[in-house]
Design a protein around this motif. Sequence first.
Motif, PDB file in Angstrom:
ATOM      1  N   TYR A 182       0.879  -1.168   0.000  1.00  0.00           N
ATOM      2  CA  TYR A 182       0.000   0.000   0.000  1.00  0.00           C
ATOM      3  C   TYR A 182       0.916   1.218   0.000  1.00  0.00           C
ATOM      4  N   LEU A 183       0.636   2.170  -0.874  1.00  0.00           N
ATOM      5  CA  LEU A 183       1.469   3.362  -1.009  1.00  0.00           C
ATOM      6  C   LEU A 183       0.696   4.593  -0.552  1.00  0.00           C
ATOM      7  N   ILE A 184       1.397   5.484   0.126  1.00  0.00           N
ATOM      8  CA  ILE A 184       0.778   6.706   0.628  1.00  0.00           C
ATOM      9  C   ILE A 184       0.462   7.630  -0.541  1.00  0.00           C
ATOM     10  N   ASP A 185      -0.812   8.048  -0.600  1.00  0.00           N
ATOM     11  CA  ASP A 185      -1.263   8.952  -1.647  1.00  0.00           C
ATOM     12  C   ASP A 185      -2.384   9.805  -1.063  1.00  0.00           C
ATOM     13  N   ASP A 186      -2.156  11.106  -1.004  1.00  0.00           N
ATOM     14  CA  ASP A 186      -3.164  12.038  -0.519  1.00  0.00           C
ATOM     15  C   ASP A 186      -3.677  11.645   0.870  1.00  0.00           C
ATOM     16  N   ASN A 187      -2.740  11.369   1.772  1.00  0.00           N
ATOM     17  CA  ASN A 187      -3.025  11.032   3.159  1.00  0.00           C
ATOM     18  C   ASN A 187      -3.886   9.782   3.333  1.00  0.00           C
ATOM     19  N   LEU A 211      -3.908   0.890  -2.530  1.00  0.00           N
ATOM     20  CA  LEU A 211      -3.448  -0.418  -2.972  1.00  0.00           C
ATOM     21  C   LEU A 211      -2.443  -0.299  -4.097  1.00  0.00           C
ATOM     22  N   GLY A 212      -1.341  -1.000  -3.949  1.00  0.00           N
ATOM     23  CA  GLY A 212      -0.291  -1.062  -4.964  1.00  0.00           C
ATOM     24  C   GLY A 212      -0.145  -2.490  -5.453  1.00  0.00           C
ATOM     25  N   PRO A 213       1.025  -2.843  -5.957  1.00  0.00           N
ATOM     26  CA  PRO A 213       1.255  -4.194  -6.463  1.00  0.00           C
ATOM     27  C   PRO A 213       1.021  -5.246  -5.372  1.00  0.00           C
ATOM     28  N   PHE A 214       0.325  -6.320  -5.756  1.00  0.00           N
ATOM     29  CA  PHE A 214       0.044  -7.378  -4.781  1.00  0.00           C
ATOM     30  C   PHE A 214      -0.141  -8.712  -5.475  1.00  0.00           C
ATOM     31  N   CYS A 230      -8.710  -4.519  -0.140  1.00  0.00           N
ATOM     32  CA  CYS A 230      -9.169  -3.161   0.134  1.00  0.00           C
ATOM     33  C   CYS A 230      -8.342  -2.199  -0.707  1.00  0.00           C
ATOM     34  N   THR A 231      -8.989  -1.206  -1.290  1.00  0.00           N
ATOM     35  CA  THR A 231      -8.307  -0.279  -2.181  1.00  0.00           C
ATOM     36  C   THR A 231      -7.676   0.877  -1.423  1.00  0.00           C
ATOM     37  N   ARG A 232      -8.362   1.401  -0.420  1.00  0.00           N
ATOM     38  CA  ARG A 232      -7.854   2.545   0.340  1.00  0.00           C
ATOM     39  C   ARG A 232      -7.986   2.282   1.841  1.00  0.00           C
ATOM     40  N   ILE A 233      -6.960   2.699   2.571  1.00  0.00           N
ATOM     41  CA  ILE A 233      -6.949   2.541   4.022  1.00  0.00           C
ATOM     42  C   ILE A 233      -6.576   3.886   4.632  1.00  0.00           C
TER      43      ILE A 233
END
Length: 163
Positions: A56-61, A65-68, A74-77
């Motif tokens: 999971y990569l940080i994007d806009d706080n 979800l990134g490569p897996f 889950c798409t956003r956490i």
Amino acid sequence: MAEDLTIQSGSKVEQYQSLLPQIKGLLQGESNLIANLANIAAALKQQFNFFWVGYYLIDDNQLVLGPFQGPVACTRIAYNRGVCGTAWANNETIIVPDVDAFPGHIACSALSKSEIVVPLYRNHTLIGVLDVDSSELDSFDEVDKKYLIEINAMIEDNSLTLR
């Protein structure tokens, strides 16, 4: 660049020690961050047959979800939510022997029973987390922590680009 893995049997330590130089070979000469994260996730999944392995990569706080490798996820956490968001907020590796006992656990899959989340850095800045789930309780320990931190450290090189 290596394109096939040699799967090692034996102890967990022996498996990680065999995998480390192979991952290094996969990353050698490739500067694209997403490609490298994808190959790390695939190598870990293939070697250990974990239930789910990914970034999971940080994007806009948020963690996005990134490569897996594994079932849909889950798409956003949110920051400080679930195991991944807590590892991000605390900037530390978290080992969870039983995800159902973790306060605020986000159940992307009811089949996930234990988890380890390891921060990912680039240029000494936290950019995301490596999330590894098992379908069995108490699958992760200090051995996993040590080697997954070492694997993530291979990404620290500032020559990587996000394309």
